[in-house]
Design an enzyme around this catalytic site. Sequence first.
Site, PDB file in Angstrom:
ATOM      1  N   HIS A 214       0.856  -1.175   0.000  1.00 45.14           N
ATOM      2  CA  HIS A 214       0.000   0.000   0.000  1.00 45.14           C
ATOM      3  C   HIS A 214       0.899   1.233   0.000  1.00 45.14           C
ATOM      4  O   HIS A 214       2.088   1.151   0.335  1.00 45.14           O
ATOM      5  CB  HIS A 214      -0.904   0.010   1.246  1.00 45.14           C
ATOM      6  CG  HIS A 214      -1.903  -1.108   1.271  1.00 45.14           C
ATOM      7  ND1 HIS A 214      -2.885  -1.243   0.316  1.00 45.14           N
ATOM      8  CD2 HIS A 214      -2.060  -2.154   2.142  1.00 45.14           C
ATOM      9  CE1 HIS A 214      -3.616  -2.314   0.591  1.00 45.14           C
ATOM     10  NE2 HIS A 214      -3.138  -2.892   1.684  1.00 45.14           N
ATOM     11  N   CYS A 257      -0.434   2.303  -4.386  1.00 47.98           N
ATOM     12  CA  CYS A 257      -1.273   3.477  -4.622  1.00 47.98           C
ATOM     13  C   CYS A 257      -0.452   4.738  -4.364  1.00 47.98           C
ATOM     14  O   CYS A 257       0.526   4.727  -3.615  1.00 47.98           O
ATOM     15  CB  CYS A 257      -2.484   3.466  -3.698  1.00 47.98           C
ATOM     16  SG  CYS A 257      -3.651   2.111  -4.028  1.00 47.98           S
TER      17      CYS A 257
END
Length: 342
Positions: A214, A257
């Site tokens: 992430h 991301c």
Amino acid sequence: MEGSPGIGWRSGSDGSRAPPKIPPAMEELQSRLQETLDLLSSQELRSFRDHLRKVEPRVSQVKLELEGRSPSELARLLAKQYYPPAAAKRVLVQVLEQLPRADLLPRWQSAAADGPVIPRKIPKRSYDCVEGELDHYDLSGRRKAFLMCVKRNRLGAHQDVLLMEDWLGQCQFENTLCIDPDKMELLGKITSFRDGLNEIKDDIGCCLVALMSHGEEGFIKMKDGEKVSLEGIFEMFNNKNCPALQEKPKIFIIQACRGERRDSGVETDDEPMDSDDGSEKRRLPTFSDYFIIYPTQADHVALRDPRTGSVMIKAMTEVFKQYGNKWHIADFFTKFVLLSYR
């Protein structure tokens, strides 16, 4: 039936209709048109068709789709529509000005436009060249890779690791694996990896660092949510901190991301995804020979399929496996970006 002056259908000996005889001047015009169209990229060719319909409405969208898909077909269509050459020159100049491709205008604007022209010199791509023609990095030394992946709460991440390990093995990389680290563990392992490169600096051909987790703009997140600065990682391998990699390719693959925004894009039927002073010594800039690959634009999420893994990782490994020993590195990334969104 539509036609142009000087062209007519002939009858064959068996009474069938033979193709029309093309005047030499039209053949020459068609050849010159194709020379120009061959110098356009695929995107420029699409833009050429769009601007052509605006400049000359007589060329319909249907006609362009049926008769003008390739440069050769489009050249044939234009030669028929705009014969004699004076009309073609006028249209070509208007369309090229809209692209813009000013480098191609002289061949149609000059007084000697009806004579031979010298084609523009265009850069060669990997698939246009024979071995030895392109500038390239010397990859004969050892190829070292650092692969970090946070699997926790990331369905499909395991598949990313398998794909990367398979590809790196085929490309003869020595792989250092780091799975589900916290911040201190990652920094310790990647520092040790960098220091190891400096110890064998005369035998390094290439370095690849893949960070899959992430993230948000400028940061990669660890298993516990702690953030690590990407700029800090990049800096570890610059020409000052990692002299072993001076003038060597440094590839950074950041599968994460870069924010919370989602690119709405266009709806499809596909399954959803988770989202110069010569007297001085030669000097290198502190940062050089970097190739940094992100899966998304700034502030946006990255796509990962729970079953098959990340879109970027899957496309990238497919392209490198197929073209790894043939293409320039810049062409690899161009190809896999296109493949990612098919």
